[in-house]
Design an enzyme around this catalytic site. Structure first.
Site, PDB file in Angstrom:
ATOM      1  CB  SER A 147     -19.979 -17.998   3.316  1.00  0.00           C
ATOM      2  OG  SER A 147     -21.251 -17.430   3.089  1.00  0.00           O
ATOM      3  CE1 TYR A 160     -22.760 -22.903   3.779  1.00  0.00           C
ATOM      4  CE2 TYR A 160     -23.142 -20.579   4.256  1.00  0.00           C
ATOM      5  CZ  TYR A 160     -22.595 -21.566   3.448  1.00  0.00           C
ATOM      6  OH  TYR A 160     -21.881 -21.211   2.327  1.00  0.00           O
TER       7      TYR A 160
HETATM    8  P1  NAD Z   1     -21.276 -27.789  -4.235  1.00  0.00           P
HETATM    9  O1  NAD Z   1     -22.385 -28.512  -3.586  1.00  0.00           O
HETATM   10  O2  NAD Z   1     -21.355 -27.519  -5.695  1.00  0.00           O
HETATM   11  O3  NAD Z   1     -19.896 -28.532  -3.949  1.00  0.00           O
HETATM   12  C1  NAD Z   1     -19.584 -29.020  -2.673  1.00  0.00           C
HETATM   13  C2  NAD Z   1     -18.401 -29.956  -2.784  1.00  0.00           C
HETATM   14  O4  NAD Z   1     -18.137 -30.485  -1.465  1.00  0.00           O
HETATM   15  C3  NAD Z   1     -18.662 -31.162  -3.697  1.00  0.00           C
HETATM   16  O5  NAD Z   1     -17.486 -31.478  -4.407  1.00  0.00           O
HETATM   17  C4  NAD Z   1     -18.990 -32.286  -2.700  1.00  0.00           C
HETATM   18  O6  NAD Z   1     -18.698 -33.574  -3.184  1.00  0.00           O
HETATM   19  C5  NAD Z   1     -18.063 -31.900  -1.570  1.00  0.00           C
HETATM   20  N1  NAD Z   1     -18.449 -32.535  -0.315  1.00  0.00           N
HETATM   21  C6  NAD Z   1     -19.620 -32.475   0.350  1.00  0.00           C
HETATM   22  N2  NAD Z   1     -19.593 -33.287   1.423  1.00  0.00           N
HETATM   23  C7  NAD Z   1     -18.372 -33.869   1.445  1.00  0.00           C
HETATM   24  C8  NAD Z   1     -17.728 -34.799   2.295  1.00  0.00           C
HETATM   25  N3  NAD Z   1     -18.336 -35.311   3.377  1.00  0.00           N
HETATM   26  N4  NAD Z   1     -16.468 -35.174   1.991  1.00  0.00           N
HETATM   27  C9  NAD Z   1     -15.833 -34.680   0.890  1.00  0.00           C
HETATM   28  N5  NAD Z   1     -16.389 -33.798   0.059  1.00  0.00           N
HETATM   29  C10 NAD Z   1     -17.640 -33.389   0.330  1.00  0.00           C
HETATM   30  O7  NAD Z   1     -21.104 -26.421  -3.408  1.00  0.00           O
HETATM   31  P2  NAD Z   1     -20.497 -24.982  -3.787  1.00  0.00           P
HETATM   32  O8  NAD Z   1     -21.610 -24.032  -3.925  1.00  0.00           O
HETATM   33  O9  NAD Z   1     -19.496 -25.077  -4.864  1.00  0.00           O
HETATM   34  O10 NAD Z   1     -19.785 -24.602  -2.399  1.00  0.00           O
HETATM   35  C11 NAD Z   1     -18.397 -24.746  -2.183  1.00  0.00           C
HETATM   36  C12 NAD Z   1     -18.008 -23.937  -0.953  1.00  0.00           C
HETATM   37  O11 NAD Z   1     -18.289 -22.551  -1.186  1.00  0.00           O
HETATM   38  C13 NAD Z   1     -18.765 -24.319   0.312  1.00  0.00           C
HETATM   39  O12 NAD Z   1     -17.886 -24.271   1.424  1.00  0.00           O
HETATM   40  C14 NAD Z   1     -19.825 -23.237   0.410  1.00  0.00           C
HETATM   41  O13 NAD Z   1     -20.251 -23.058   1.725  1.00  0.00           O
HETATM   42  C15 NAD Z   1     -19.056 -22.046  -0.117  1.00  0.00           C
HETATM   43  N6  NAD Z   1     -19.889 -20.954  -0.605  1.00  0.00           N
HETATM   44  C16 NAD Z   1     -20.775 -21.156  -1.611  1.00  0.00           C
HETATM   45  C17 NAD Z   1     -21.529 -20.088  -2.068  1.00  0.00           C
HETATM   46  C18 NAD Z   1     -22.492 -20.244  -3.182  1.00  0.00           C
HETATM   47  O14 NAD Z   1     -23.189 -19.270  -3.479  1.00  0.00           O
HETATM   48  N7  NAD Z   1     -22.557 -21.400  -3.838  1.00  0.00           N
HETATM   49  C19 NAD Z   1     -21.388 -18.831  -1.483  1.00  0.00           C
HETATM   50  C20 NAD Z   1     -20.467 -18.660  -0.462  1.00  0.00           C
HETATM   51  C21 NAD Z   1     -19.728 -19.730  -0.035  1.00  0.00           C
END
Ligand code: NAD
Length: 265
Positions: A147, A160
């Protein structure tokens, strides 16, 4: 020589791919011909429908492993499962992640522990299991979905930001250890992407700051991103596919920002 991003015959694991960025990345890899192990929480019937749909749409093998990213044994089992069922492991995308927003003095201890486990320690456990397979193949790609918060901080996100900074340290360390084995380890550092996680953050931040969700989007979230646009899935997928391809072989130990200029400031 034309650059090929054909991933046919490759095998990828994408953690947390039942939703958001992970689901989009699993689909992008399958679209380039890679077999994929998907993972994540959710309704089993919906996950099975998505798995079958992806396999049919892209003509690749798609398997689901339900490892809980807080459980080291289950994570190791998922990596072994990919190798046993699909024959190899070319790409490990550590994507699973959760968020919780609170002032530090009220930050619940169980939320700290959960975020460190899912956002940081899970990557250690999966990489630890994947590296021997990749070294034996003489080729592999480890990509950690970090991130912009691996590089800079924001208030109310102690766990985070700590976890994502930790992921970058882990990325750089592993990159040095595997550099002569045909294996690379990199971090993709997106700014704000339009996903369910961001939508939940808008609501949480509105509560923490005492302002409306619309103000959070305009003044807090897009305030950090000079382009004033949320990052799109395809923009992340383009970089991931490049890293997975042979063209990405010399990119190692890098923090690759896709944040519209946020961390340039
Ligand atoms: P999301 O909530 O849409 O998806 C998260 C995924 O992780 C889901 O499939 C969920 O089932 C899985 N997950 C959560 N806990 C779990 C566990 N204990 N075991 C197995 N799976 C588990 O989130 P997202 O926004 O798609 O984020 C994905 C990644 O991208 C994360 O690491 C997040 O920090 C990073 N990220 C997101 C953004 C953003 O703007 N959305 C920005 C930068 C980084």
């Amino acid at each position: 020589m034309p650059i090929s991003v054909d991933l046919k015959g490759q095998v990828a694991i994408v953690t947390g791919s039942t939703s958001g960025i992970g689901q989009a990345m699993a689909r992008a890899l399958a679209g380039q011909g890679s077999d994929v192990v998907i993972n994540g929480l959710g309704d089993p019937a919906k996950i099975e429908a998505e798995r079958a749909q992806m396999a049919a749409e892209f003509g690749v093998q798609v398997l689901y492993h339900g490892a809980d990213m807080t459980k080291p044994d289950e994570i190791a089992d998922m990596v072994a499962f990919a190798k046993a069922r699909l024959g190899r492991l070319d790409l490990l995308l550590n994507n699973a992640g959760v968020q919780f927003v609170s002032p530090i003095e009220e930050f619940p201890i169980d939320k700290w522990n959960q975020i460190i486990a899912i956002n940081l320690s899970s990557a250690f456990h999966s990489i630890r299991a994947a590296v021997p397979i990749m070294k034996a193949q003489g080729r592999g790609r480890i990509v950690n979905l970090a991130s912009a918060h691996a590089l800079v901080a924001s208030p109310f996100k102690a766990a985070y930001v700590a976890a994502k900074h930790g992921v970058l340290g882990l990325t750089r360390t592993v990159a040095l250890e595997v550099a002569t084995d045909g294996v690379t380890c990199n971090a993709i550092c997106p700014g704000y992407v339009k996903t369910p996680l961001v939508e939940a953050q808008i609501a949480d931040q509105a509560k923490a700051r005492g302002i409306t969700p619309e103000q959070v989007l305009k003044d807090v979230i897009l305030a950090a991103q000079p382009t004033k646009k949320l990052v799109e899935y395809d923009e992340i997928a383009g970089l991931l596919v490049y890293l997975a391809s042979n063209a990405g072989a010399s990119v190692n130990g890098a923090a690759l920002s896709i944040d519209g200029g946020w961390t340039a400031a």
